[in-house]
Structure formats: structure tokens, C-alpha cells
Scaffold this active site. Sequence first.
Site, PDB file in Angstrom:
ATOM      1  CB  ILE A  46      -0.914   0.017   1.250  1.00  0.00           C
ATOM      2  CG1 ILE A  46      -1.741  -1.276   1.332  1.00  0.00           C
ATOM      3  CG2 ILE A  46      -1.831   1.247   1.222  1.00  0.00           C
ATOM      4  CD1 ILE A  46      -2.510  -1.447   2.650  1.00  0.00           C
TER       5      ILE A  46
ATOM      6  CD  GLU B 221       7.063  -8.813   2.008  1.00  0.00           C
ATOM      7  OE1 GLU B 221       6.483  -7.726   1.802  1.00  0.00           O
ATOM      8  OE2 GLU B 221       8.054  -9.171   1.367  1.00  0.00           O
TER       9      GLU B 221
END
Length: 141
Positions: free
Chosen positions: A45, A57
Site C-alpha cells: 500500500i 508482508e
Amino acid sequence: MDFNIKELIENAVDSRKRAYAPYSKFKVGACLLTAENEFYGGFNIECAAYSVSNCAERTAIFRAVYDRNSIFKAIAVVGGDEKQTNNFSDFCPPCGVCRQMLREFCNPEMFKVILAKSTDDFKVFTLDELLPISFGPNNLK
Ligand code: THU
């Protein structure tokens, strides 16, 4: 291995579809496997203030911890230019920050990091191989 690697990779590929990466146009997907065999997907993001961006992750880790799952067994990661969909030209290794955050919630000698180009082309490392001699919760006891 007591889990299905291909299934974990498929979930990482699926999560990646929703990545928000308008600046780098490099989309990453991850799928984390918890001690209770639950899957947590994540994607990167990004933010117009670039440094604020979050990796796939860590999105997966934060989702799992929010749900009170904080013991992890494995993660699969896929990534590449947004034009790529499910056959990636390169492996996408976790950045140093994500390796350290994974370290917080696992046994580094047992935890598996699966880097995949496809469900048939992948490499498996332990976190200890990717982050040797690491600093972790025990160092503060
Ligand atoms: N990225 C991840 O999401 N995970 C990684 O392991 C490496 C990099 C993201 C961060 C940024 O949105 C984009 O990939 C390019 O660096």
C-alpha cells in the site's frame, strides 16, 4: 512441510491483485500462515509521501496480529511489475524491515519464507537464513 505450498502461493498471487502501487507500479502479494493454519493475505500500500508506504508482508502481519494471531509458520511472497499477473520474471525477497518484523512472531529456524515466480517455480528459505544472528524478543529478557 505440514502445509500446502502451492495453496499459499496462490493466495499470495490473489492478494497481490488488490495491491495499491500507483507510484512504483510494482505490485507485491504475500500470504502468511499462522500456527492455527489460518491464511492472512497482504499487499503493498503506497502513499504519495513515498516513505510512508507499507510492504505486502507487513500488511499481512498486521492483519494477523490485529486478529490476535501472533505465531507464524510461513509466508509466501510474489511480486513484479503491475503488468505481470501470475508468472513473475523474478523472485521478490522481503525487505530488511519485513524480515525483522517477521522475526518478532516466529521461530526463525523453523519459519519458512517461500519466494515464488509461479506455483511451480519457487524457493524456500528459513527466516534464519535470510536474517542471521538476529535481534529478537529474547534479547530484551
Ligand atoms: N515491496 C513489498 O511490498 N515487499 C517487498 O518485499 C519488497 C518491496 C513494495 C514496496 C513498494 O510499494 C514496492 O514494493 C516497490 O518497492
